[in-house]
Design a protein around this motif. Structure first.
Motif, mmCIF file in Angstrom:
data_model
loop_
_atom_site.group_PDB
_atom_site.id
_atom_site.type_symbol
_atom_site.label_atom_id
_atom_site.label_comp_id
_atom_site.label_asym_id
_atom_site.label_seq_id
_atom_site.Cartn_x
_atom_site.Cartn_y
_atom_site.Cartn_z
ATOM 1 N N LEU A 1 3.885 -6.859 5.828
ATOM 2 C CA LEU A 1 2.975 -6.564 4.711
ATOM 3 C C LEU A 1 3.195 -5.196 4.079
ATOM 4 O O LEU A 1 2.716 -4.944 2.968
ATOM 5 N N VAL A 2 3.952 -4.320 4.753
ATOM 6 C CA VAL A 2 4.001 -2.931 4.294
ATOM 7 C C VAL A 2 4.611 -2.778 2.893
ATOM 8 O O VAL A 2 4.192 -1.913 2.139
ATOM 9 N N THR A 3 5.559 -3.635 2.536
ATOM 10 C CA THR A 3 6.137 -3.514 1.188
ATOM 11 C C THR A 3 5.881 -4.762 0.347
ATOM 12 O O THR A 3 6.557 -5.000 -0.640
ATOM 13 N N TYR A 4 4.906 -5.554 0.754
ATOM 14 C CA TYR A 4 4.687 -6.834 0.079
ATOM 15 C C TYR A 4 3.625 -6.699 -1.026
ATOM 16 O O TYR A 4 2.439 -6.515 -0.731
#
Lengths: 297, 273
Positions: free
Chosen positions: B12-15
Protein backbone atom coordinates in the motif's frame (compact mmCIF):
# COMPACT_ATOMS: atom_id res chain seq x y z
CA UNK A 1 20.18 -43.83 -5.05
CA UNK A 2 19.94 -40.03 -4.89
CA UNK A 3 17.44 -38.36 -2.61
CA UNK A 4 13.90 -38.29 -3.85
CA UNK A 5 12.94 -34.63 -4.21
CA UNK A 6 9.39 -35.00 -5.48
CA UNK A 7 7.18 -38.05 -5.48
CA UNK A 8 3.82 -37.91 -7.22
CA UNK A 9 1.55 -40.91 -6.72
CA UNK A 10 -1.62 -41.60 -8.68
CA UNK A 11 -2.75 -38.00 -8.93
CA UNK A 12 -5.98 -37.31 -10.80
CA UNK A 13 -7.78 -34.04 -11.44
CA UNK A 14 -10.98 -33.24 -13.33
CA UNK A 15 -12.41 -29.89 -14.38
CA UNK A 16 -16.06 -30.75 -14.97
CA UNK A 17 -16.07 -33.27 -17.79
CA UNK A 18 -12.46 -32.66 -18.69
CA UNK A 19 -9.92 -35.04 -17.29
CA UNK A 20 -6.87 -32.86 -16.68
CA UNK A 21 -4.78 -35.56 -15.01
CA UNK A 22 -5.31 -39.30 -14.94
CA UNK A 23 -3.54 -41.36 -12.32
CA UNK A 24 -0.20 -39.65 -12.77
CA UNK A 25 2.88 -40.96 -10.96
CA UNK A 26 6.39 -39.53 -11.29
CA UNK A 27 9.49 -39.45 -9.11
CA UNK A 28 12.15 -36.78 -9.45
CA UNK A 29 15.53 -37.12 -7.78
CA UNK A 30 18.15 -34.66 -6.54
CA UNK A 31 20.29 -33.15 -9.26
CA UNK A 32 17.99 -34.01 -12.14
CA UNK A 33 16.95 -31.40 -14.67
CA UNK A 34 13.54 -32.82 -15.37
CA UNK A 35 11.59 -31.66 -18.41
CA UNK A 36 7.83 -32.00 -18.65
CA UNK A 37 6.63 -32.02 -22.25
CA UNK A 38 3.18 -32.02 -23.67
CA UNK A 39 0.81 -30.15 -25.95
CA UNK A 40 -1.62 -27.54 -24.58
CA UNK A 41 -4.08 -29.13 -22.18
CA UNK A 42 -1.90 -32.15 -21.51
CA UNK A 43 -1.75 -31.45 -17.77
CA UNK A 44 1.73 -29.92 -17.35
CA UNK A 45 0.61 -26.76 -15.55
CA UNK A 46 -2.06 -28.63 -13.59
CA UNK A 47 0.62 -31.01 -12.30
CA UNK A 48 2.91 -28.16 -11.24
CA UNK A 49 -0.02 -26.22 -9.74
CA UNK A 50 -0.99 -29.23 -7.62
CA UNK A 51 2.51 -29.88 -6.32
CA UNK A 52 2.90 -26.16 -5.50
CA UNK A 53 -0.40 -26.15 -3.59
CA UNK A 54 -2.34 -23.75 -5.83
CA UNK A 55 -5.01 -26.31 -6.63
CA UNK A 56 -6.07 -29.51 -4.94
CA UNK A 57 -6.01 -32.89 -6.68
CA UNK A 58 -9.11 -35.10 -6.66
CA UNK A 59 -7.14 -38.24 -5.85
CA UNK A 60 -3.61 -39.31 -5.10
CA UNK A 61 -0.89 -37.53 -3.21
CA UNK A 62 2.54 -36.03 -3.52
CA UNK A 63 5.46 -35.35 -1.21
CA UNK A 64 8.46 -33.05 -1.38
CA UNK A 65 11.82 -33.94 0.14
CA UNK A 66 10.38 -37.25 1.41
CA UNK A 67 8.12 -35.20 3.70
CA UNK A 68 11.07 -34.34 5.95
CA UNK A 69 10.24 -30.63 5.96
CA UNK A 70 6.46 -30.79 6.39
CA UNK A 71 4.85 -27.50 5.35
CA UNK A 72 8.17 -25.65 5.16
CA UNK A 73 9.17 -27.32 1.91
CA UNK A 74 8.35 -24.23 -0.18
CA UNK A 75 11.21 -22.31 1.40
CA UNK A 76 13.52 -24.73 -0.42
CA UNK A 77 11.78 -24.28 -3.78
CA UNK A 78 11.76 -21.39 -6.23
CA UNK A 79 8.80 -21.54 -8.53
CA UNK A 80 7.42 -19.83 -11.61
CA UNK A 81 4.04 -21.15 -12.71
CA UNK A 82 2.59 -19.77 -15.97
CA UNK A 83 2.88 -15.96 -16.05
CA UNK A 84 4.92 -13.67 -13.78
CA UNK A 85 2.51 -12.37 -11.14
CA UNK A 86 3.57 -9.10 -9.53
CA UNK A 87 2.02 -5.80 -8.41
CA UNK A 88 2.10 -3.54 -11.49
CA UNK A 89 2.39 -0.33 -9.47
CA UNK A 90 5.41 -1.52 -7.47
CA UNK A 91 9.03 -1.43 -8.62
CA UNK A 92 11.07 -4.56 -9.29
CA UNK A 93 12.84 -4.03 -5.96
CA UNK A 94 9.58 -3.62 -4.02
CA UNK A 95 8.03 -6.68 -5.64
CA UNK A 96 11.07 -8.75 -4.75
CA UNK A 97 10.93 -7.37 -1.19
CA UNK A 98 7.49 -8.97 -0.85
CA UNK A 99 8.81 -12.28 -2.18
CA UNK A 100 11.83 -12.06 0.15
CA UNK A 101 9.55 -11.47 3.16
CA UNK A 102 7.35 -14.43 2.20
CA UNK A 103 10.36 -16.72 1.76
CA UNK A 104 12.05 -15.40 4.88
CA UNK A 105 15.08 -14.37 2.85
CA UNK A 106 17.32 -11.38 3.60
CA UNK A 107 16.64 -8.35 1.41
CA UNK A 108 20.36 -8.22 0.60
CA UNK A 109 19.84 -11.22 -1.67
CA UNK A 110 17.67 -9.10 -3.96
CA UNK A 111 20.71 -7.33 -5.40
CA UNK A 112 22.37 -10.67 -6.23
CA UNK A 113 19.42 -12.05 -8.17
CA UNK A 114 18.79 -8.77 -10.01
CA UNK A 115 22.41 -8.77 -11.19
CA UNK A 116 22.13 -12.44 -12.17
CA UNK A 117 19.08 -11.79 -14.35
CA UNK A 118 20.38 -8.50 -15.74
CA UNK A 119 17.71 -6.32 -14.14
CA UNK A 120 19.79 -4.48 -11.56
CA UNK A 121 19.82 -1.23 -13.54
CA UNK A 122 16.01 -1.34 -13.76
CA UNK A 123 15.40 -2.22 -10.13
CA UNK A 124 13.57 1.05 -9.43
CA UNK A 125 11.28 0.86 -12.46
CA UNK A 126 7.65 -0.10 -12.03
CA UNK A 127 6.67 -3.62 -13.07
CA UNK A 128 4.03 -2.32 -15.49
CA UNK A 129 6.74 -0.47 -17.45
CA UNK A 130 8.59 -3.73 -18.14
CA UNK A 131 8.56 -5.60 -21.45
CA UNK A 132 7.38 -9.22 -21.43
CA UNK A 133 10.97 -10.42 -21.44
CA UNK A 134 11.86 -8.23 -18.45
CA UNK A 135 8.80 -9.44 -16.58
CA UNK A 136 9.95 -13.00 -17.17
CA UNK A 137 13.43 -12.10 -15.92
CA UNK A 138 11.94 -10.56 -12.80
CA UNK A 139 9.95 -13.73 -12.24
CA UNK A 140 13.18 -15.69 -12.54
CA UNK A 141 14.79 -13.30 -10.04
CA UNK A 142 12.00 -14.11 -7.59
CA UNK A 143 12.53 -17.81 -8.22
CA UNK A 144 16.25 -17.53 -7.45
CA UNK A 145 15.77 -15.51 -4.25
CA UNK A 146 17.22 -17.35 -1.28
CA UNK A 147 19.20 -19.69 -3.50
CA UNK A 148 16.62 -22.53 -3.40
CA UNK A 149 17.60 -26.18 -3.86
CA UNK A 150 14.82 -26.84 -6.35
CA UNK A 151 13.53 -24.72 -9.22
CA UNK A 152 10.06 -25.35 -10.66
CA UNK A 153 9.68 -23.49 -13.95
CA UNK A 154 6.59 -23.49 -16.12
CA UNK A 155 7.36 -22.11 -19.58
CA UNK A 156 10.27 -19.96 -18.39
CA UNK A 157 11.08 -18.83 -21.92
CA UNK A 158 7.54 -17.65 -22.57
CA UNK A 159 7.46 -14.45 -24.61
CA UNK A 160 11.22 -14.10 -24.80
CA UNK A 161 13.17 -13.24 -27.93
CA UNK A 162 15.94 -15.63 -29.07
CA UNK A 163 18.56 -13.75 -27.05
CA UNK A 164 16.29 -13.84 -24.00
CA UNK A 165 15.74 -17.58 -24.44
CA UNK A 166 19.49 -18.13 -24.69
CA UNK A 167 20.04 -16.03 -21.54
CA UNK A 168 17.43 -17.98 -19.59
CA UNK A 169 18.98 -21.24 -20.83
CA UNK A 170 22.37 -20.13 -19.56
CA UNK A 171 20.92 -19.24 -16.15
CA UNK A 172 19.18 -22.61 -15.92
CA UNK A 173 22.33 -24.44 -17.02
CA UNK A 174 24.32 -22.48 -14.43
CA UNK A 175 21.88 -23.49 -11.71
CA UNK A 176 21.98 -27.12 -12.88
CA UNK A 177 25.78 -27.07 -12.74
CA UNK A 178 25.49 -25.95 -9.14
CA UNK A 179 23.73 -29.27 -8.50
CA UNK A 180 20.21 -27.93 -8.19
CA UNK A 181 17.18 -29.96 -9.10
CA UNK A 182 15.19 -28.27 -11.83
CA UNK A 183 11.70 -29.18 -12.98
CA UNK A 184 10.85 -27.43 -16.20
CA UNK A 185 7.68 -27.57 -18.31
CA UNK A 186 7.98 -26.20 -21.80
CA UNK A 187 6.67 -26.25 -25.32
CA UNK A 188 10.16 -25.50 -26.58
CA UNK A 189 11.34 -29.05 -27.05
CA UNK A 190 14.64 -27.95 -28.45
CA UNK A 191 15.29 -26.13 -25.18
CA UNK A 192 14.36 -29.19 -23.13
CA UNK A 193 16.70 -31.28 -25.21
CA UNK A 194 19.52 -28.81 -24.63
CA UNK A 195 19.00 -28.39 -20.90
CA UNK A 196 17.33 -31.46 -19.40
CA UNK A 197 18.80 -34.73 -18.16
CA UNK A 198 15.39 -36.38 -17.80
CA UNK A 199 11.98 -35.81 -19.35
CA UNK A 200 8.38 -36.95 -19.21
CA UNK A 201 5.91 -36.67 -22.06
CA UNK A 202 2.27 -35.96 -21.22
CA UNK A 203 -0.81 -36.27 -23.36
CA UNK A 204 -4.38 -35.56 -22.23
CA UNK A 205 -3.45 -35.90 -18.58
CA UNK A 206 -1.59 -39.17 -18.99
CA UNK A 207 2.09 -39.91 -18.81
CA UNK A 208 3.15 -41.39 -22.16
CA UNK A 209 6.83 -41.86 -21.55
CA UNK A 210 9.53 -40.79 -19.12
CA UNK A 211 13.21 -41.38 -18.55
CA UNK A 212 16.63 -40.00 -19.35
CA UNK A 213 16.56 -37.66 -22.32
CA UNK A 214 19.20 -39.64 -24.25
CA UNK A 215 17.18 -42.80 -23.65
CA UNK A 216 14.00 -41.13 -24.86
CA UNK A 217 15.79 -40.14 -28.02
CA UNK A 218 15.65 -43.11 -30.34
CA UNK A 219 19.02 -44.34 -31.56
CA UNK A 220 17.49 -45.79 -34.69
CA UNK A 221 18.55 -44.12 -37.88
CA UNK A 222 16.19 -42.39 -40.22
CA UNK A 223 16.97 -41.70 -43.85
CA UNK A 224 15.74 -38.72 -45.77
CA UNK A 225 15.35 -39.26 -49.52
CA UNK A 226 14.36 -36.98 -52.31
CA UNK A 227 13.87 -37.62 -56.03
CA UNK A 228 11.99 -36.11 -58.96
CA UNK A 229 9.32 -38.80 -58.53
CA UNK A 230 8.70 -38.76 -54.79
CA UNK A 231 5.18 -40.25 -54.97
CA UNK A 232 6.35 -43.25 -56.99
CA UNK A 233 9.43 -43.68 -54.79
CA UNK A 234 7.16 -43.68 -51.73
CA UNK A 235 4.97 -46.47 -53.20
CA UNK A 236 8.03 -48.47 -54.22
CA UNK A 237 9.58 -48.30 -50.73
CA UNK A 238 6.30 -49.37 -49.10
CA UNK A 239 6.04 -52.35 -51.48
CA UNK A 240 9.72 -53.28 -51.10
CA UNK A 241 9.24 -53.84 -47.34
CA UNK A 242 12.75 -52.75 -46.42
CA UNK A 243 11.59 -50.04 -44.00
CA UNK A 244 9.66 -50.08 -40.74
CA UNK A 245 7.97 -46.79 -41.44
CA UNK A 246 7.76 -44.57 -44.51
CA UNK A 247 6.39 -41.05 -44.35
CA UNK A 248 6.31 -38.21 -46.82
CA UNK A 249 7.55 -34.92 -45.48
CA UNK A 250 8.25 -31.58 -47.07
CA UNK A 251 10.06 -32.18 -50.42
CA UNK A 252 10.98 -35.76 -49.63
CA UNK A 253 10.44 -39.05 -47.86
CA UNK A 254 11.53 -40.08 -44.39
CA UNK A 255 12.08 -43.74 -43.65
CA UNK A 256 12.89 -45.71 -40.50
CA UNK A 257 15.43 -48.22 -41.64
CA UNK A 258 14.86 -51.89 -40.91
CA UNK A 259 18.04 -53.67 -39.89
CA UNK A 260 20.26 -54.87 -41.59
CA UNK A 261 19.51 -52.42 -44.41
CA UNK A 262 21.35 -49.11 -44.47
CA UNK A 263 21.48 -45.93 -46.55
CA UNK A 264 23.96 -47.45 -49.06
CA UNK A 265 21.59 -50.36 -49.67
CA UNK A 266 18.56 -48.03 -50.05
CA UNK A 267 20.53 -45.87 -52.52
CA UNK A 268 21.50 -48.91 -54.59
CA UNK A 269 17.97 -50.31 -54.48
CA UNK A 270 16.46 -47.03 -55.64
CA UNK A 271 19.01 -46.67 -58.45
CA UNK A 272 18.42 -50.26 -59.69
CA UNK A 273 14.70 -49.52 -59.85
CA UNK A 274 15.08 -46.37 -61.89
CA UNK A 275 14.93 -43.69 -59.22
CA UNK A 276 17.59 -40.96 -59.38
CA UNK A 277 17.97 -39.57 -55.88
CA UNK A 278 18.55 -35.82 -55.49
CA UNK A 279 19.31 -36.19 -51.82
CA UNK A 280 19.97 -38.91 -49.31
CA UNK A 281 21.00 -38.27 -45.73
CA UNK A 282 20.84 -40.16 -42.45
CA UNK A 283 19.62 -38.55 -39.27
CA UNK A 284 18.49 -39.43 -35.76
CA UNK A 285 15.10 -38.22 -34.62
CA UNK A 286 15.10 -35.07 -32.53
CA UNK A 287 13.13 -34.97 -29.31
CA UNK A 288 10.64 -32.75 -31.06
CA UNK A 289 10.03 -35.26 -33.86
CA UNK A 290 9.67 -38.11 -31.40
CA UNK A 291 7.40 -35.99 -29.24
CA UNK A 292 5.17 -35.16 -32.20
CA UNK A 293 5.09 -38.79 -33.21
CA UNK A 294 4.09 -39.85 -29.71
CA UNK A 295 1.34 -37.32 -29.19
CA UNK A 296 -0.13 -37.98 -32.65
CA UNK A 297 -0.76 -41.64 -31.81
CA UNK B 1 1.95 -11.41 12.25
CA UNK B 2 4.63 -8.74 11.88
CA UNK B 3 5.83 -10.28 8.63
CA UNK B 4 2.30 -10.39 7.21
CA UNK B 5 1.74 -6.73 8.10
CA UNK B 6 5.08 -5.75 6.57
CA UNK B 7 4.05 -7.48 3.34
CA UNK B 8 0.70 -5.65 3.31
CA UNK B 9 2.39 -2.30 4.00
CA UNK B 10 4.78 -2.72 1.05
CA UNK B 11 1.70 -3.19 -1.13
CA UNK B 12 0.00 0.00 0.00
CA UNK B 13 2.91 2.38 0.52
CA UNK B 14 3.05 3.57 -3.10
CA UNK B 15 -0.44 2.58 -4.19
CA UNK B 16 -2.52 5.55 -5.38
CA UNK B 17 -5.63 3.35 -5.21
CA UNK B 18 -5.13 3.35 -1.45
CA UNK B 19 -3.84 6.86 -0.75
CA UNK B 20 -6.42 8.74 -2.83
CA UNK B 21 -9.50 7.30 -1.04
CA UNK B 22 -7.67 7.24 2.32
CA UNK B 23 -6.75 10.94 2.11
CA UNK B 24 -10.22 11.72 0.76
CA UNK B 25 -11.68 9.87 3.78
CA UNK B 26 -9.54 11.71 6.36
CA UNK B 27 -9.82 15.16 4.78
CA UNK B 28 -13.55 14.91 4.20
CA UNK B 29 -14.15 13.76 7.77
CA UNK B 30 -12.12 16.61 9.28
CA UNK B 31 -13.70 19.09 6.85
CA UNK B 32 -17.22 17.97 7.78
CA UNK B 33 -16.39 18.32 11.47
CA UNK B 34 -14.95 21.78 10.86
CA UNK B 35 -17.99 22.84 8.83
CA UNK B 36 -20.21 21.45 11.58
CA UNK B 37 -18.59 23.76 14.07
CA UNK B 38 -19.31 26.71 11.79
CA UNK B 39 -23.01 25.97 11.31
CA UNK B 40 -25.32 27.85 13.57
CA UNK B 41 -28.84 26.39 13.71
CA UNK B 42 -31.38 29.06 14.31
CA UNK B 43 -33.88 27.09 16.38
CA UNK B 44 -35.05 28.69 19.58
CA UNK B 45 -33.74 26.85 22.56
CA UNK B 46 -31.16 24.83 20.62
CA UNK B 47 -27.49 25.60 21.03
CA UNK B 48 -25.80 23.98 18.03
CA UNK B 49 -22.51 24.23 19.88
CA UNK B 50 -23.85 21.51 22.18
CA UNK B 51 -22.99 18.95 19.52
CA UNK B 52 -19.36 19.68 20.32
CA UNK B 53 -19.60 19.55 24.09
CA UNK B 54 -18.99 16.41 26.11
CA UNK B 55 -20.58 13.93 26.36
CA UNK B 56 -22.41 14.58 23.05
CA UNK B 57 -19.12 15.23 21.25
CA UNK B 58 -18.18 11.51 21.15
CA UNK B 59 -21.58 10.84 19.67
CA UNK B 60 -21.12 13.56 17.05
CA UNK B 61 -17.66 12.49 15.91
CA UNK B 62 -18.34 8.74 15.83
CA UNK B 63 -21.65 9.23 14.03
CA UNK B 64 -20.04 11.46 11.43
CA UNK B 65 -17.02 9.15 11.06
CA UNK B 66 -19.34 6.17 10.58
CA UNK B 67 -20.47 7.56 7.22
CA UNK B 68 -16.89 7.42 6.01
CA UNK B 69 -16.53 3.77 7.03
CA UNK B 70 -17.98 2.99 3.63
CA UNK B 71 -14.79 4.37 2.09
CA UNK B 72 -12.79 2.00 4.30
CA UNK B 73 -14.98 -0.83 3.02
CA UNK B 74 -14.23 0.20 -0.58
CA UNK B 75 -10.49 0.29 0.14
CA UNK B 76 -10.71 -3.23 1.61
CA UNK B 77 -12.51 -4.50 -1.47
CA UNK B 78 -9.90 -2.90 -3.75
CA UNK B 79 -7.11 -4.63 -1.83
CA UNK B 80 -8.73 -8.07 -1.93
CA UNK B 81 -9.83 -7.87 -5.60
CA UNK B 82 -6.37 -6.63 -6.66
CA UNK B 83 -4.91 -9.88 -5.41
CA UNK B 84 -7.15 -11.77 -7.80
CA UNK B 85 -6.68 -9.49 -10.80
CA UNK B 86 -2.87 -9.46 -10.37
CA UNK B 87 -2.94 -13.20 -9.47
CA UNK B 88 -0.75 -12.36 -6.50
CA UNK B 89 -2.69 -14.52 -4.01
CA UNK B 90 -1.70 -17.39 -6.26
CA UNK B 91 1.92 -16.21 -6.39
CA UNK B 92 2.07 -15.83 -2.59
CA UNK B 93 0.93 -19.44 -2.21
CA UNK B 94 3.62 -20.53 -4.67
CA UNK B 95 6.23 -18.52 -2.78
CA UNK B 96 5.32 -20.10 0.54
CA UNK B 97 2.43 -18.35 2.30
CA UNK B 98 -0.40 -20.58 3.46
CA UNK B 99 -4.01 -19.74 2.63
CA UNK B 100 -4.58 -18.99 6.30
CA UNK B 101 -1.71 -16.48 6.20
CA UNK B 102 -3.24 -14.83 3.11
CA UNK B 103 -6.46 -14.46 5.09
CA UNK B 104 -4.72 -13.22 8.23
CA UNK B 105 -2.77 -10.61 6.26
CA UNK B 106 -6.01 -9.04 5.02
CA UNK B 107 -7.67 -9.25 8.45
CA UNK B 108 -4.66 -7.54 10.04
CA UNK B 109 -4.77 -4.82 7.40
CA UNK B 110 -8.46 -4.20 8.11
CA UNK B 111 -7.67 -4.13 11.81
CA UNK B 112 -5.04 -1.43 11.14
CA UNK B 113 -7.47 0.59 8.99
CA UNK B 114 -10.10 0.43 11.74
CA UNK B 115 -7.48 1.39 14.32
CA UNK B 116 -6.35 4.40 12.24
CA UNK B 117 -10.03 5.42 12.00
CA UNK B 118 -10.31 5.03 15.76
CA UNK B 119 -7.23 7.22 16.32
CA UNK B 120 -8.55 9.85 13.91
CA UNK B 121 -11.88 9.95 15.76
CA UNK B 122 -10.19 10.18 19.16
CA UNK B 123 -7.76 12.89 18.02
CA UNK B 124 -10.43 15.00 16.36
CA UNK B 125 -12.69 14.63 19.40
CA UNK B 126 -9.94 15.69 21.80
CA UNK B 127 -8.97 18.68 19.61
CA UNK B 128 -12.59 19.79 19.24
CA UNK B 129 -13.05 19.18 22.94
CA UNK B 130 -10.26 21.64 23.71
CA UNK B 131 -12.03 24.36 21.74
CA UNK B 132 -15.64 23.81 22.74
CA UNK B 133 -15.56 22.62 26.31
CA UNK B 134 -15.08 24.25 29.62
CA UNK B 135 -14.41 23.15 33.13
CA UNK B 136 -18.04 22.06 33.51
CA UNK B 137 -18.23 19.79 30.44
CA UNK B 138 -14.67 18.36 30.46
CA UNK B 139 -15.40 16.03 33.36
CA UNK B 140 -18.10 14.44 31.15
CA UNK B 141 -15.46 13.29 28.66
CA UNK B 142 -15.54 9.74 30.10
CA UNK B 143 -19.32 9.37 30.05
CA UNK B 144 -19.48 8.01 26.50
CA UNK B 145 -15.86 7.04 26.03
CA UNK B 146 -17.03 3.61 24.85
CA UNK B 147 -18.28 5.15 21.60
CA UNK B 148 -14.92 5.28 19.74
CA UNK B 149 -14.45 1.58 20.59
CA UNK B 150 -17.91 0.86 19.23
CA UNK B 151 -16.91 2.86 16.15
CA UNK B 152 -13.87 0.60 15.81
CA UNK B 153 -16.14 -2.47 15.88
CA UNK B 154 -18.37 -0.86 13.27
CA UNK B 155 -15.48 -0.01 10.92
CA UNK B 156 -14.13 -3.55 11.26
CA UNK B 157 -17.59 -5.03 10.67
CA UNK B 158 -18.13 -3.07 7.44
CA UNK B 159 -14.70 -4.10 6.18
CA UNK B 160 -15.29 -7.76 7.10
CA UNK B 161 -18.52 -7.72 5.12
CA UNK B 162 -16.72 -5.98 2.25
CA UNK B 163 -13.93 -8.57 2.28
CA UNK B 164 -16.44 -11.41 2.14
CA UNK B 165 -18.19 -9.81 -0.86
CA UNK B 166 -14.83 -9.22 -2.60
CA UNK B 167 -13.74 -12.82 -2.06
CA UNK B 168 -16.97 -14.10 -3.54
CA UNK B 169 -17.04 -11.78 -6.56
CA UNK B 170 -13.29 -11.11 -7.12
CA UNK B 171 -13.97 -8.08 -9.34
CA UNK B 172 -13.58 -4.56 -7.86
CA UNK B 173 -16.41 -2.84 -9.73
CA UNK B 174 -18.92 -5.65 -9.24
CA UNK B 175 -17.95 -6.04 -5.57
CA UNK B 176 -18.55 -2.35 -4.86
CA UNK B 177 -21.88 -2.53 -6.71
CA UNK B 178 -22.89 -5.63 -4.74
CA UNK B 179 -21.84 -4.05 -1.43
CA UNK B 180 -23.84 -0.86 -1.96
CA UNK B 181 -26.68 -2.75 -3.64
CA UNK B 182 -27.05 -4.82 -0.50
CA UNK B 183 -26.46 -1.90 1.89
CA UNK B 184 -28.76 0.62 0.21
CA UNK B 185 -31.41 -1.47 -1.55
CA UNK B 186 -31.57 -5.17 -0.81
CA UNK B 187 -31.48 -5.27 2.97
CA UNK B 188 -33.73 -2.21 3.54
CA UNK B 189 -36.31 -3.70 1.14
CA UNK B 190 -36.16 -7.15 2.75
CA UNK B 191 -36.37 -5.60 6.23
CA UNK B 192 -39.75 -4.13 5.32
CA UNK B 193 -41.23 -7.60 5.34
CA UNK B 194 -40.19 -8.32 8.90
CA UNK B 195 -41.49 -7.10 12.25
CA UNK B 196 -39.44 -4.66 14.34
CA UNK B 197 -38.12 -7.29 16.75
CA UNK B 198 -36.59 -9.27 13.86
CA UNK B 199 -35.47 -6.57 11.45
CA UNK B 200 -33.19 -5.05 14.07
CA UNK B 201 -31.02 -8.18 13.79
CA UNK B 202 -30.28 -7.74 10.08
CA UNK B 203 -26.52 -7.25 9.58
CA UNK B 204 -26.42 -3.74 8.11
CA UNK B 205 -29.05 -2.58 10.59
CA UNK B 206 -27.06 -3.94 13.50
CA UNK B 207 -23.81 -2.47 12.22
CA UNK B 208 -25.16 0.98 11.36
CA UNK B 209 -26.98 1.20 14.72
CA UNK B 210 -23.63 1.00 16.49
CA UNK B 211 -23.11 4.72 16.01
CA UNK B 212 -26.50 6.38 16.48
CA UNK B 213 -27.08 9.99 15.58
CA UNK B 214 -26.42 12.40 18.44
CA UNK B 215 -29.36 12.80 20.86
CA UNK B 216 -29.62 16.51 20.29
CA UNK B 217 -29.77 15.96 16.54
CA UNK B 218 -32.70 13.63 17.03
CA UNK B 219 -34.36 16.11 19.25
CA UNK B 220 -34.10 18.88 16.71
CA UNK B 221 -35.30 16.78 13.78
CA UNK B 222 -38.21 15.51 15.84
CA UNK B 223 -39.00 19.15 16.64
CA UNK B 224 -38.91 18.20 20.27
CA UNK B 225 -37.30 20.42 22.70
CA UNK B 226 -34.30 21.23 24.76
CA UNK B 227 -34.59 24.12 27.12
CA UNK B 228 -31.85 26.47 28.05
CA UNK B 229 -31.42 27.96 31.44
CA UNK B 230 -28.90 30.75 31.56
CA UNK B 231 -27.36 29.48 28.36
CA UNK B 232 -26.87 25.93 29.64
CA UNK B 233 -28.57 23.07 27.89
CA UNK B 234 -30.99 21.03 29.90
CA UNK B 235 -31.56 18.01 27.78
CA UNK B 236 -35.02 16.74 28.55
CA UNK B 237 -35.28 14.84 25.30
CA UNK B 238 -35.83 11.09 25.42
CA UNK B 239 -32.75 8.89 25.55
CA UNK B 240 -31.44 7.75 22.20
CA UNK B 241 -33.65 5.00 20.82
CA UNK B 242 -30.99 2.29 20.18
CA UNK B 243 -33.72 -0.23 19.35
CA UNK B 244 -31.47 -2.72 21.12
CA UNK B 245 -29.15 -1.74 23.97
CA UNK B 246 -25.79 -0.65 22.55
CA UNK B 247 -23.93 -3.42 24.36
CA UNK B 248 -26.35 -5.97 22.89
CA UNK B 249 -26.01 -4.42 19.46
CA UNK B 250 -22.22 -4.55 19.78
CA UNK B 251 -22.31 -8.22 20.72
CA UNK B 252 -24.47 -9.08 17.72
CA UNK B 253 -22.12 -7.00 15.51
CA UNK B 254 -19.13 -8.95 16.82
CA UNK B 255 -21.05 -12.12 16.00
CA UNK B 256 -21.56 -10.89 12.46
CA UNK B 257 -17.84 -10.07 12.18
CA UNK B 258 -17.06 -13.63 13.23
CA UNK B 259 -19.54 -14.95 10.67
CA UNK B 260 -18.17 -12.79 7.81
CA UNK B 261 -14.59 -13.71 8.64
CA UNK B 262 -15.40 -17.41 8.90
CA UNK B 263 -17.11 -17.37 5.51
CA UNK B 264 -14.18 -15.40 4.03
CA UNK B 265 -11.66 -17.87 5.44
CA UNK B 266 -13.69 -20.79 4.09
CA UNK B 267 -13.86 -19.23 0.63
CA UNK B 268 -10.13 -18.46 0.56
CA UNK B 269 -9.31 -21.94 1.82
CA UNK B 270 -11.22 -23.63 -0.98
CA UNK B 271 -11.19 -21.22 -3.90
CA UNK B 272 -9.04 -21.83 -6.95
CA UNK B 273 -6.56 -18.96 -6.87
Amino acid sequence: MANEILKIENISKRYGNIEALNNLSISIYAGQVFGILGPNGSGKTTTLSIVMGIIHSDNGNFSWFEDVYGNDFKKRIGSLIETPNFYPYLTAQQNLSITAKIKGVSETDIERVLILTGLYERRNYRFDSFSLGMKQRLALSAVLLGDPEVLVLDEPANGLDPQGIADIREIIKGQAEMGKTIIIASHLLDEIEKVCTHAAIFKKGKLLKSGKVHELLSNEEQIFLSSDRNAELFEFLVRAGVCKNVTTIDKGILIDVQQPFDSAYINKLAFENGFMLNAIETRTQSLEEQFLELVKK
Amino acid sequence: MKRLLQIEFIKLVTYAGFWVPAIFWAVLFVLCLFLGTQISVNIPGLDSGAFFKFPALWNTTTWLASWFNLILAIISMIFVCNEFSYKTFRQHIIDGLSRTELFLGKVLLMFVFAFVGFILVVLSTVILGLFYNNSETWPLVFDTLYLPFVYFVQAFAYMSFAMMIALIIKNIGLSILAFFGYFIFLEPIVRNFFPENILMFFPMKVISNLTPAPDIFKVSTNAQFTTTINGQIVNNAPAASFEMPLWGNSLVAVGYIALFLTISWYILKNKKL
